[in-house]
Scaffold this active site. Sequence first.
Site, PDB file in Angstrom:
ATOM      1  N   ASP A  46       0.834  -1.199   0.000  1.00 41.77           N
ATOM      2  CA  ASP A  46       0.000   0.000   0.000  1.00 41.77           C
ATOM      3  C   ASP A  46       0.871   1.253   0.000  1.00 41.77           C
ATOM      4  O   ASP A  46       1.713   1.428   0.876  1.00 41.77           O
ATOM      5  CB  ASP A  46      -0.889   0.002   1.252  1.00 41.77           C
ATOM      6  CG  ASP A  46      -1.800   1.209   1.292  1.00 41.77           C
ATOM      7  OD1 ASP A  46      -2.895   1.143   0.702  1.00 41.77           O
ATOM      8  OD2 ASP A  46      -1.414   2.239   1.892  1.00 41.77           O
ATOM      9  N   TYR A  51       2.514   9.992   0.051  1.00 39.89           N
ATOM     10  CA  TYR A  51       3.588   9.473   0.911  1.00 39.89           C
ATOM     11  C   TYR A  51       4.960   9.832   0.328  1.00 39.89           C
ATOM     12  O   TYR A  51       5.982   9.669   1.001  1.00 39.89           O
ATOM     13  CB  TYR A  51       3.520   7.941   1.061  1.00 39.89           C
ATOM     14  CG  TYR A  51       2.223   7.391   1.620  1.00 39.89           C
ATOM     15  CD1 TYR A  51       1.306   8.206   2.258  1.00 39.89           C
ATOM     16  CD2 TYR A  51       1.934   6.026   1.531  1.00 39.89           C
ATOM     17  CE1 TYR A  51       0.115   7.682   2.752  1.00 39.89           C
ATOM     18  CE2 TYR A  51       0.750   5.503   2.028  1.00 39.89           C
ATOM     19  CZ  TYR A  51      -0.157   6.337   2.624  1.00 39.89           C
ATOM     20  OH  TYR A  51      -1.325   5.811   3.120  1.00 39.89           O
ATOM     21  N   LYS A  80      -2.859   6.025  -4.237  1.00 38.95           N
ATOM     22  CA  LYS A  80      -3.982   6.938  -3.978  1.00 38.95           C
ATOM     23  C   LYS A  80      -3.797   8.295  -4.647  1.00 38.95           C
ATOM     24  O   LYS A  80      -2.672   8.790  -4.767  1.00 38.95           O
ATOM     25  CB  LYS A  80      -4.135   7.134  -2.459  1.00 38.95           C
ATOM     26  CG  LYS A  80      -4.130   5.829  -1.701  1.00 38.95           C
ATOM     27  CD  LYS A  80      -4.344   5.972  -0.210  1.00 38.95           C
ATOM     28  CE  LYS A  80      -4.064   4.653   0.486  1.00 38.95           C
ATOM     29  NZ  LYS A  80      -2.643   4.422   0.801  1.00 38.95           N
ATOM     30  N   HIS A 113      -7.810   9.685  -1.838  1.00 37.36           N
ATOM     31  CA  HIS A 113      -7.133   9.578  -0.546  1.00 37.36           C
ATOM     32  C   HIS A 113      -7.947  10.160   0.617  1.00 37.36           C
ATOM     33  O   HIS A 113      -7.909   9.653   1.735  1.00 37.36           O
ATOM     34  CB  HIS A 113      -5.768  10.275  -0.626  1.00 37.36           C
ATOM     35  CG  HIS A 113      -4.770   9.776   0.367  1.00 37.36           C
ATOM     36  ND1 HIS A 113      -3.433   9.665   0.093  1.00 37.36           N
ATOM     37  CD2 HIS A 113      -4.914   9.351   1.643  1.00 37.36           C
ATOM     38  CE1 HIS A 113      -2.799   9.201   1.156  1.00 37.36           C
ATOM     39  NE2 HIS A 113      -3.684   9.000   2.109  1.00 37.36           N
TER      40      HIS A 113
END
Length: 308
Positions: A46, A51, A80, A113
């Site tokens: 994931d 990120y 996402k 997200h």
Amino acid sequence: CQKTFTLNNGNVIPAVALGTWQSGEDQDVVYKAVKAALAVGYRHIDTAMMYGNEAEVGRGIRDGLKEAGLKREDIFVTTKLATIHGRPSMVPKAFEDSLARLDIGYIDLYMMHWPIALNPASGKLIPLKPDGSRDIDEELDGKFELTWGAMEKLLDTGKVKNIGVANFSIPNLERLLKTAKVVPAVNQVELHPYLPQNKLLEYCKSKGIHCSAYSPLGSSNSTLLQNETLAKIAKAHDTSIAQTLVSWGITRGSVLPKSVNPERIKSNIETVELTEQEIQEINDISKTNTKRFVRPNWGIPVFDEDFE
Ligand code: A2P
């Protein structure tokens, strides 16, 4: 743990994923973590544009697959859409950019997200207003249904197998479902014994939406990992609290424990069979302890409790 769940479109999602949020500044660390995870049996990774590690996660996946003798289709990869790309016109390029950074041919699950779009003009990944709250995209004006419509169209490209949402509360899901042509396959939310979100899980189940648990160990600085009930149950199974949390989590949906430590990565996927009574004891923890660890300052209602 090789358990899987079947999504509302018939596709399958592996029950345990390596989470990669907060995997640190040094991108080599997350690269090694992804490879370590694939080597010890993880089949689900994931990540997210926000990120900032898609490229290194992708490199870890490509090298990890080779080293473990696996094929691309043996694994499930989630990424996402960032909140600054909520305008429908931005979604196709944001998706292509994520896919290019990951460089793994296709994405298994692409998620919105947050149910929030932020100002894309600021040049920042997370634009803030002077008071510290998020700088909302006034042009989209909160219409995440339009973002979802653009995500639905991505399915026609064949480059994404499933689409989903993250951080959606019941009121926001109800709103989304009024206009959605495709019911989200997954809603990824914070889930653990201090935040079991029973009502949300029940609602999602009634709509055929699978729930994935982020921060299942209580995120960084977790107080869950010192919980006495969990410690007692972990001891009875000669296992760790983290393993107990993952074992409990997969009785409810898929679970995404984050770690960059090879030993902890390996242990987090070694789940145990909990008894009904133990599951009940863990369910009861939130009667005395509740905590949402991840609560950005959105400035508008997002989580179920914000709407109460
Ligand atoms: P680390 O990456 O150094 O292992 P969550 O999945 O809820 O976001 O929690 C992640 C946090 O828990 C990270 O700080 C991670 O640190 C730590 N962690 C991951 N696995 C374990 C484990 N088995 N035991 C203790 N801490 C863990």
